[in-house]
Design an enzyme around this catalytic site. Structure first.
Site, PDB file in Angstrom:
ATOM      1  N   HIS A 193       0.851  -1.186   0.000  1.00 45.40           N
ATOM      2  CA  HIS A 193       0.000   0.000   0.000  1.00 45.40           C
ATOM      3  C   HIS A 193       0.894   1.247   0.000  1.00 45.40           C
ATOM      4  CE1 HIS A 193      -2.581   3.083   1.883  1.00 45.40           C
ATOM      5  NE2 HIS A 193      -3.591   2.439   1.328  1.00 45.40           N
ATOM      6  N   VAL A 195       1.390   3.809   1.836  1.00 46.71           N
ATOM      7  CA  VAL A 195       2.069   4.276   3.044  1.00 46.71           C
ATOM      8  C   VAL A 195       3.111   3.295   3.555  1.00 46.71           C
ATOM      9  CG1 VAL A 195       0.145   5.722   3.789  1.00 46.71           C
ATOM     10  CG2 VAL A 195       0.282   3.364   4.588  1.00 46.71           C
ATOM     11  N   LYS A 196       3.219   2.120   2.919  1.00 47.71           N
ATOM     12  CA  LYS A 196       4.215   1.138   3.356  1.00 47.71           C
ATOM     13  C   LYS A 196       5.609   1.529   2.862  1.00 47.71           C
ATOM     14  CE  LYS A 196       1.275  -1.722   5.349  1.00 47.71           C
ATOM     15  NZ  LYS A 196      -0.046  -1.311   4.914  1.00 47.71           N
ATOM     16  N   THR A 197       6.621   0.773   3.291  1.00 49.31           N
ATOM     17  CA  THR A 197       8.009   1.129   2.989  1.00 49.31           C
ATOM     18  C   THR A 197       8.274   1.150   1.489  1.00 49.31           C
ATOM     19  OG1 THR A 197       8.687   0.156   5.093  1.00 49.31           O
ATOM     20  CG2 THR A 197      10.419   0.558   3.470  1.00 49.31           C
TER      21      THR A 197
END
Length: 405
Positions: A193, A195-197
């Site tokens: 997603h 907002v993930k790393t």
């Protein structure tokens, strides 16, 4: 908010020119879904996690659902899930009609512990078939200690590592191993997603060292359809008179889902995956700066305690706030921060408190999860933040808690 001060969300993707070019090249290519880019992404992810196989899917939720399917979980089975997680972890269990046994967590880290796992295992009884430990915020549950709880070996294990790509933890023999290596269980699930790393827009994956499970996952993500002659059951329809497989033929032995990830998503994922170490290192540096500056707000505000035996790949900057002592509610604080250009969020509401699960299982007493939830707030953390941004966040947080904004 001053005109020259950009809004800082709690998280966001970092897309560079080569990521955009990777997508452009796919749009010019023959394959927009399936194909060699998907396979290349899976190969690189398996390499990064030190796993044998990686299967890419359309989301982390899809990855959890397919994991439950591939492991054969079904009605009558009970799966232990920590209550402090995103809804999808527990929901995946219900998708296959199994039941959830919610486990409590450490009140300061939000993580499943050997003690809370053992308690949930006792409540689940003989129908316990699986456990889904959740790695929260970038830190990992102590899988080595959890694996030593009696009866652990009779369970199948799905690690929810949607927050933890790029992290590592202590393996069975005391060595550090990448999250996703599956040394303690069967499957590990990741999310990509925004907002993930690393970001794919939407996307997820499952890693495993079991060839049979990998094969099942690939079939289930593709409607349950296969064109592998070795698996065909309708022999008279599948093969020509000379014994060769009919070129158009496919079969569906079990129902599956359209959970494929497109080549477009995997193209940006492949580009982003090459930067994983750089992304993790920058997030770690930002977290170190937060921890340094937040010392002046102790004891009202405390960073999460660092978990031993874990090298975190920070997904979220979660702090623990004593709102009662500060004389401000969490909602009031979030509104003040937002007015000053600071986005925050709460990760998460304990899942056992959701109306669906309360109706299903009644009221549960999980004090660790509720204590953690009562204090958490996620501050901005993303790759393109500067040290000055961190200082701005902490300064405004300090002013808001002291009523001097």
């Amino acid at each position: 908010m001053a005109a020259d001060q950009p809004f800082l969300p709690y998280g966001r993707q970092h897309v560079e020119a080569d990521d955009i070019e990777a997508v452009a090249q796919i749009l010019k290519s023959e394959y927009l879904t399936t194909g060699p880019v998907v396979e290349a992404f899976e190969s690189k992810l398996a390499e990064a996690t030190n796993s044998t196989f990686a299967v890419c899917v359309s989301s982390g939720t899809a990855a959890l659902h397919l994991s439950a399917l591939a492991l054969g979980l079904k009605e009558g089975d009970v799966v232990i899930v920590p209550s402090m997680t995103f809804l999808a972890t527990a929901n995946a269990v219900r998708y296959v009609r199994a039941d959830v046994q919610f486990a409590d967590v450490d009140p300061n880290t939000g993580l499943l512990t050997p003690e809370t796992f053992s308690q949930a295992l006792d409540r689940a009884g003989v129908n316990a078939k699986a456990v889904m430990p959740v790695h929260m915020n970038g830190q990992t549950a102590d899988m080595r200690a959890i694996s030593q709880v009696p009866q652990f070996d009779r369970l199948v294990v799905v690690e929810d590592a949607c927050h933890a790509l790029g992290g590592s933890y202590v393996g069975p023999s005391g060595e550090m191993q990448p999250v996703g290596s599956n040394l303690f269980g069967d499957l590990t699930v990741f999310s990509f997603h925004p907002v993930k790393t690393i970001a794919m827009g939407e996307g997820g994956a499952i890693t495993t060292n079991d060839e049979g499970l990998a094969s099942k996952l690939r079939t289930y993500r593709n409607i349950g359809m296969t064109n592998d002659p070795k698996s065909f059951q309708n022999i008279s329809q599948a093969f020509d008179s000379d014994g060769s497989a009919n070129p158009w033929y496919y079969e569906m032995a079990e129902i599956g889902f359209n959970y494929r990830a497109s080549a477009i998503h995997c193209g940006i994922g492949l580009s982003q995956l090459a930067k994983l170490c750089r992304f993790v290192e920058r997030r770690s540096a930002l977290m170190a700066r937060y921890e340094e500056l937040l010392l002046e707000l102790n004891p009202l505000v405390q960073p999460l305690p660092r978990v031993s035996g874990c090298e975190a790949a920070w997904h979220l900057c979660v702090v623990l706030i004593d709102f009662e002592a500060a004389g401000i509610t969490r909602a009031q604080l979030m509104r003040v921060l937002r007015d000053k250009g600071i986005g925050t969020q709460v990760h998460y509401i304990p899942v056992h408190l959701q109306p669906y699960y309360k109706k299903l299982y009644g009221d549960l007493n999980l004090p660790g999860a509720e204590a953690y939830y009562s204090r958490v707030l996620s501050l901005p953390l993303f790759f393109s933040m500067t040290d000055d941004d961190v200082e701005r966040v902490v300064t405004i947080l300090s002013q808001a808690l002291r009523g001097t904004v």
